[in-house]
Write a protein that holds these residues in place. Structure first.
Motif, PDB file in Angstrom:
ATOM      1  N   ASP A  49       2.947  -0.836   4.271  1.00  0.00           N
ATOM      2  CA  ASP A  49       2.640   0.466   3.678  1.00  0.00           C
ATOM      3  C   ASP A  49       3.859   1.367   3.618  1.00  0.00           C
ATOM      4  OD1 ASP A  49       2.864   2.129   5.916  1.00  0.00           O
ATOM      5  OD2 ASP A  49       0.737   2.207   6.332  1.00  0.00           O
ATOM      6  N   ILE A  57       0.859  -1.186   0.000  1.00  0.00           N
ATOM      7  CA  ILE A  57       0.000   0.000   0.000  1.00  0.00           C
ATOM      8  C   ILE A  57       0.894   1.234   0.000  1.00  0.00           C
ATOM      9  CG2 ILE A  57      -1.830   1.243   1.231  1.00  0.00           C
ATOM     10  CD1 ILE A  57      -2.926  -1.367   2.160  1.00  0.00           C
ATOM     11  N   ASP A  58       0.944   1.905  -1.126  1.00  0.00           N
ATOM     12  CA  ASP A  58       1.776   3.107  -1.257  1.00  0.00           C
ATOM     13  C   ASP A  58       0.884   4.318  -1.470  1.00  0.00           C
ATOM     14  OD1 ASP A  58       4.495   2.000  -1.257  1.00  0.00           O
ATOM     15  OD2 ASP A  58       3.843   0.950  -3.066  1.00  0.00           O
ATOM     16  N   GLY A  59       1.483   5.482  -1.336  1.00  0.00           N
ATOM     17  CA  GLY A  59       0.723   6.691  -1.620  1.00  0.00           C
ATOM     18  C   GLY A  59       1.263   7.892  -0.874  1.00  0.00           C
ATOM     19  N   ALA A  69      -4.415  -0.152   6.083  1.00  0.00           N
ATOM     20  CA  ALA A  69      -3.519  -1.314   6.123  1.00  0.00           C
ATOM     21  C   ALA A  69      -3.694  -2.074   7.449  1.00  0.00           C
ATOM     22  CB  ALA A  69      -2.070  -0.862   5.953  1.00  0.00           C
ATOM     23  N   VAL A 113      -2.697   4.914  -2.869  1.00  0.00           N
ATOM     24  CA  VAL A 113      -3.731   5.732  -2.229  1.00  0.00           C
ATOM     25  C   VAL A 113      -3.394   7.211  -2.336  1.00  0.00           C
ATOM     26  CG1 VAL A 113      -5.136   5.967  -0.139  1.00  0.00           C
ATOM     27  CG2 VAL A 113      -3.766   3.925  -0.451  1.00  0.00           C
ATOM     28  N   ARG A 166       6.031   4.122   0.480  1.00  0.00           N
ATOM     29  CA  ARG A 166       6.039   4.923  -0.737  1.00  0.00           C
ATOM     30  C   ARG A 166       6.531   4.129  -1.942  1.00  0.00           C
ATOM     31  NH1 ARG A 166       4.643   7.258   3.145  1.00  0.00           N
ATOM     32  NH2 ARG A 166       4.603   9.486   3.583  1.00  0.00           N
ATOM     33  N   ASP A 172       4.734  -1.027   8.990  1.00  0.00           N
ATOM     34  CA  ASP A 172       4.688   0.403   8.696  1.00  0.00           C
ATOM     35  C   ASP A 172       6.114   0.850   8.358  1.00  0.00           C
ATOM     36  OD1 ASP A 172       4.678   3.141   8.851  1.00  0.00           O
ATOM     37  OD2 ASP A 172       3.749   3.256  10.831  1.00  0.00           O
ATOM     38  N   LYS A 226      -3.255   5.614   4.599  1.00  0.00           N
ATOM     39  CA  LYS A 226      -2.698   4.300   4.217  1.00  0.00           C
ATOM     40  C   LYS A 226      -2.614   3.366   5.421  1.00  0.00           C
ATOM     41  CE  LYS A 226       1.309   5.790   2.799  1.00  0.00           C
ATOM     42  NZ  LYS A 226       1.156   7.229   2.969  1.00  0.00           N
ATOM     43  N   SER A 227      -2.064   3.903   6.515  1.00  0.00           N
ATOM     44  CA  SER A 227      -1.834   3.013   7.658  1.00  0.00           C
ATOM     45  C   SER A 227      -3.154   2.589   8.298  1.00  0.00           C
ATOM     46  CB  SER A 227      -0.899   3.659   8.679  1.00  0.00           C
ATOM     47  OG  SER A 227      -1.509   4.750   9.277  1.00  0.00           O
ATOM     48  N   CYS A 246      -2.778  10.164   3.942  1.00  0.00           N
ATOM     49  CA  CYS A 246      -4.001   9.855   3.184  1.00  0.00           C
ATOM     50  C   CYS A 246      -4.670   8.595   3.709  1.00  0.00           C
ATOM     51  CB  CYS A 246      -3.758   9.804   1.687  1.00  0.00           C
ATOM     52  SG  CYS A 246      -2.638   8.526   1.213  1.00  0.00           S
TER      53      CYS A 246
END
Ligand code: DC
Length: 228
Positions: A131, A8-10, A20, A149, A133, A33, A16-17, A14
């Motif tokens: 999660d 899960i990147d983004g 996730a 995301v 980048r 994380d 993500k965590s 936003c």
């Protein structure tokens, strides 16, 4: 059901965590994380005087880094706590000082190399939600499910602002917005592993979604990815 790797990147702030963690809880997967790892390195550098007036003493940090131990432990409620040389630093790594310095630290090639190597070891047996980048692009380019995301920057700043107020801080909205924009810029313009969407990632813009809606969206994708 096969055990997969979920990347899960983004952008920052936003959610993500949040998504996730919720997915890991529902599926029994391990949540990692990766931002917390870059934050822990930043805290280490700050504590050892390796960042002064925003200037990083990169040579010294590179010399110290192999001796720095970063890990995670899980409390009785399943919440993840980040450990720096065995000390629980979960609270401290979320503070403004670390947040203001983490992007340049995470742009250092030797820092990324060390963190990515550790992340690959943590994820090698699958059944993880990671999660960050660059998970879908660099750490696990073969991850079975990749999500990218994003949300509008004013929405992300508002979420971050609300979080800080809840913690008893007294932020200025414009400063929070500026920090979000600055981190976006550094994260997506650095030379090594810049933030970018993997070609095979599924994009989620959650600007106008509630948390239960985004959790349901992710769960549906998880079910599809594990059924294949
Ligand atoms: O997700 P976060 O805000 O806790 O991340 C903190 C910083 O670490 C953020 O500025 C980007 C960086 N980061 C990164 O470069 N690569 C990752 N895989 C995770 C985070």
């Amino acid at each position: 059901m096969k055990k997969i790797i979920i990347a899960i990147d983004g952008h920052s702030s936003c959610g993500k965590s949040t998504m996730a963690k919720a997915l890991a809880k529902k599926t029994g997967y391990t949540y990692i994380d990766t931002g917390a790892m870059y934050r822990a390195v930043t805290l280490f550098a700050l504590r050892h005087g390796l960042i002064a007036d925003g200037e990083i003493k990169a040579d010294e940090l590179e010399r110290f880094l192999p001796q720095v131990s970063i890990g995670f432990m899980y409390d009785s409620e399943g919440m993840q706590h980040t450990l720096l040389d065995g000390e629980d630093v979960e609270r401290e790594i979320r503070g403004m000082e670390v947040s203001q310095n983490v992007s340049p630290v995470s742009a250092l090639p030797f820092v990324r190399e060390a963190m990515v190597a550790q992340q690959r070891i943590m994820g090698q047996s699958g059944a993880i939600v990671m999660d960050g980048r660059d998970i879908g692009t660099t750490v696990f380019p073969n991850a079975e499910l990749k999500i990218f995301v994003t949300a509008r920057d004013d929405v992300r700043a508002q979420r971050r602002y609300d979080e800080m107020v809840q913690k008893g801080e007294d932020p200025v909205f414009e400063d929070v917005l500026e920090n979000v924009r600055q981190r976006d810029w550094i994260d997506s313009h650095r030379e090594v592993s810049p933030l970018r969407q993997a070609d095979d990632a599924i994009v989620l813009d959650n600007s106008d979604m509630t948390i239960p809606q985004q959790d349901e969206w992710l769960m549906n994708h998880f079910i599809m990815a594990t059924a294949e």
